[in-house]
Write a protein that holds these residues in place. Structure first.
Motif, PDB file in Angstrom:
ATOM      1  N   GLY A 183      -7.127  -5.160   6.504  1.00 23.70           N
ATOM      2  CA  GLY A 183      -6.704  -4.247   7.737  1.00 23.70           C
ATOM      3  C   GLY A 183      -7.570  -4.186   8.912  1.00 23.70           C
TER       4      GLY A 183
ATOM      5  N   GLU B 251      -9.660  -0.726  -1.863  1.00 28.85           N
ATOM      6  CA  GLU B 251      -9.329   0.901  -1.549  1.00 28.85           C
ATOM      7  C   GLU B 251      -9.364   1.736  -2.510  1.00 28.85           C
ATOM      8  OE1 GLU B 251      -5.476  -0.279   0.626  1.00 28.85           O
ATOM      9  OE2 GLU B 251      -6.442  -1.121   2.400  1.00 28.85           O
TER      10      GLU B 251
ATOM     11  N   ILE C 274      -3.123 -12.369  -0.732  1.00 26.95           N
ATOM     12  CA  ILE C 274      -2.526 -10.941  -0.639  1.00 26.95           C
ATOM     13  C   ILE C 274      -2.347 -10.603   0.750  1.00 26.95           C
ATOM     14  CG2 ILE C 274      -2.983  -8.625  -1.118  1.00 26.95           C
ATOM     15  CD1 ILE C 274      -3.627  -9.238  -3.982  1.00 26.95           C
ATOM     16  N   ILE C 275      -1.065 -10.125   0.995  1.00 22.83           N
ATOM     17  CA  ILE C 275      -1.015  -9.712   2.632  1.00 22.83           C
ATOM     18  C   ILE C 275      -0.440  -8.299   2.354  1.00 22.83           C
ATOM     19  CG2 ILE C 275       0.387 -10.656   4.213  1.00 22.83           C
ATOM     20  CD1 ILE C 275      -0.936 -13.055   2.623  1.00 22.83           C
ATOM     21  N   GLY C 276      -1.361  -7.575   3.282  1.00 20.15           N
ATOM     22  CA  GLY C 276      -0.993  -5.962   3.419  1.00 20.15           C
ATOM     23  C   GLY C 276      -0.346  -5.957   4.655  1.00 20.15           C
TER      24      GLY C 276
ATOM     25  N   GLU D 299     -10.874 -10.810  -1.847  1.00 21.32           N
ATOM     26  CA  GLU D 299     -10.819  -9.815  -0.421  1.00 21.32           C
ATOM     27  C   GLU D 299     -11.986  -9.369   0.068  1.00 21.32           C
ATOM     28  OE1 GLU D 299      -6.588  -8.632  -0.472  1.00 21.32           O
ATOM     29  OE2 GLU D 299      -7.308  -7.183  -1.777  1.00 21.32           O
TER      30      GLU D 299
ATOM     31  N   ALA E 266     -12.557  -7.813   6.004  1.00 20.90           N
ATOM     32  CA  ALA E 266     -11.332  -8.162   6.556  1.00 20.90           C
ATOM     33  C   ALA E 266     -10.158  -7.706   6.299  1.00 20.90           C
ATOM     34  CB  ALA E 266     -11.533  -9.676   6.048  1.00 20.90           C
TER      35      ALA E 266
ATOM     36  N   GLY F 283      -7.424 -12.705   0.419  1.00 17.34           N
ATOM     37  CA  GLY F 283      -6.662 -11.473   0.897  1.00 17.34           C
ATOM     38  C   GLY F 283      -7.568 -11.067   2.097  1.00 17.34           C
ATOM     39  N   GLY F 284      -7.082 -10.634   3.282  1.00 14.02           N
ATOM     40  CA  GLY F 284      -7.902 -10.084   4.330  1.00 14.02           C
ATOM     41  C   GLY F 284      -7.354 -10.525   5.669  1.00 14.02           C
ATOM     42  N   SER F 285      -6.450  -9.761   6.193  1.00 12.11           N
ATOM     43  CA  SER F 285      -5.692  -9.951   7.673  1.00 12.11           C
ATOM     44  C   SER F 285      -5.105 -11.348   7.718  1.00 12.11           C
ATOM     45  CB  SER F 285      -6.747  -9.862   8.743  1.00 12.11           C
ATOM     46  OG  SER F 285      -7.174  -8.669   8.683  1.00 12.11           O
ATOM     47  N   MET F 286      -4.624 -11.997   6.410  1.00 13.88           N
ATOM     48  CA  MET F 286      -3.743 -13.197   6.371  1.00 13.88           C
ATOM     49  C   MET F 286      -2.595 -13.070   7.050  1.00 13.88           C
ATOM     50  SD  MET F 286      -3.089 -15.432   3.235  1.00 13.88           S
ATOM     51  CE  MET F 286      -3.898 -17.112   2.631  1.00 13.88           C
TER      52      MET F 286
ATOM     53  N   LYS G 266       0.955  -1.101  -0.112  1.00 14.84           N
ATOM     54  CA  LYS G 266       0.054  -0.008   0.031  1.00 14.84           C
ATOM     55  C   LYS G 266       0.816   1.205  -0.091  1.00 14.84           C
ATOM     56  CE  LYS G 266      -3.294  -2.873   2.617  1.00 14.84           C
ATOM     57  NZ  LYS G 266      -4.530  -2.880   3.120  1.00 14.84           N
TER      58      LYS G 266
ATOM     59  N   HIS H 204      -8.208  -2.970  -6.195  1.00 16.39           N
ATOM     60  CA  HIS H 204      -8.103  -3.031  -4.948  1.00 16.39           C
ATOM     61  C   HIS H 204      -9.280  -2.501  -4.224  1.00 16.39           C
ATOM     62  CE1 HIS H 204      -6.758  -2.950  -0.863  1.00 16.39           C
ATOM     63  NE2 HIS H 204      -6.252  -3.931  -0.949  1.00 16.39           N
TER      64      HIS H 204
HETATM   65  C1  PEP Z   1      -4.724  -5.880   1.183  1.00 18.35           C
HETATM   66  O1  PEP Z   1      -4.272  -4.836   1.329  1.00 18.35           O
HETATM   67  O2  PEP Z   1      -4.925  -6.543   0.239  1.00 18.35           O
HETATM   68  C2  PEP Z   1      -4.915  -6.732   2.238  1.00 18.35           C
HETATM   69  C3  PEP Z   1      -5.451  -8.017   2.383  1.00 18.35           C
HETATM   70  O3  PEP Z   1      -4.448  -6.014   3.747  1.00 18.35           O
HETATM   71  P1  PEP Z   1      -4.355  -6.972   5.092  1.00 18.35           P
HETATM   72  O4  PEP Z   1      -3.609  -8.042   4.977  1.00 18.35           O
HETATM   73  O5  PEP Z   1      -3.694  -5.626   5.886  1.00 18.35           O
HETATM   74  O6  PEP Z   1      -5.804  -7.202   5.555  1.00 18.35           O
END
Ligand code: PEP
Length: 251
Positions: A173, A97, A232-234, A167, A171, A211-214, A12, A95
């Motif tokens: 962030g 966002e 996808i890992i944020g 995603e 979930a 993706g989502g808080s993984m 991000k 995404h």
């Molecule tokens: C993301 O930004 O795509 C995402 C999954 O973020 P997070 O892992 O922080 O939830």
């Protein structure tokens, strides 16, 4: 053929070039032995540094968006050629966002996707429902529309060069992960929509991430699901230790 897991960090709007250098140097030895595909999607300003540092390693570098237009009067946009010249491989599209704060729609995602594919970038197309939509039982309707609109008009070959990321917005962030059953159920549904648009055979070949808080704690359970092909890992991609544990979930 089995689908190769793909773990993609989404930095991000984090990491200056100095911070990016430190993070990548720390990450490289930690992920060098994985059989999984490793991608870091970094801010535009970090791309050249990231590509240079990842040269000769198993880490691929991605951007977080690309313009649909080739060039011209599109202030603040970045073109596919600009990304390719820097050595960018992947690009995240749609995404949540971008959809929430910058007015991205299925149509704009589709236009960006077609340009990315035509130019040879590998897209990661994000879809996902909000909490309100899930609570109103609208998840499938929303996801169907995003998948059909986002992928409209691409060829079978293009589909195989595209990664989809499910995603759930609620979930991302938030520390609230979808349960592995919720993620599996929706990703299976995404695959069924793709099967209807293309063929079942092709749908079975497409990689679909969650993706989502993984994070290191939940990755194993999520990746044990038959339809989940990566993440996808944020937040957890901003620490080399955490991200490498996610990448190495199968060790
Ligand atoms: C993301 O930004 O795509 C995402 C999954 O973020 P997070 O892992 O922080 O939830």
């Amino acid at each position: 053929m089995a689908r190769k897991p793909i773990i993609a960090g989404n930095w991000k709007m984090n990491m200056t070039r100095v911070q990016a250098t430190e993070l990548i140097e720390e990450l490289k030895p930690l992920v060098k032995d994985t059989k999984n595909e490793v991608v870091i999607c970094v801010p535009y300003t970090d791309l050249d540094v990231a590509v240079k540092l990842c040269e000769g390693t198993n880490i691929k570098v991605g951007a977080q968006n690309v313009a649909w237009a080739e060039k011209g009067a599109f202030t603040a946009e970045i073109s596919a050629d600009m990304l390719l010249e820097l050595g960018t491989t992947y690009v995240i599209l749609g995404h949540s966002e971008r959809r929430q704060y910058f007015g991205e729609t299925d149509a704009s995602v589709n236009a960006r996707l077609k340009t990315a594919l035509a130019k040879g970038l590998k897209p990661i197309v994000c879809v996902g429902e909000t909490l309100e939509q899930r609570e109103k039982n609208r998840t499938k309707t929303v996801i169907r529309k995003q998948v059909m609109g986002g992928l409209a008009g691409i060829s079978e070959e293009d589909l195989l060069n595209t990664v989809i990321a499910y995603e759930p917005v609620w979930a991302i962030g938030t520390g609230k992960t979808a349960t592995s059953e919720q993620a599996e159920e929706t990703i299976k549904f995404v695959r069924s929509v793709i099967a209807k648009m293309f063929t079942r055979k092709l749908a079975n070949k497409v990689r679909i991430q969650y993706g989502g808080s993984m994070n290191p704690k939940n990755v194993k359970e999520l990746m044990a699901m038959p339809n989940i092909d990566g993440g996808i890992i944020g937040g957890a991609s901003l620490k080399a230790g955490d991200f490498s544990l996610v990448v190495n979930y199968d060790k």
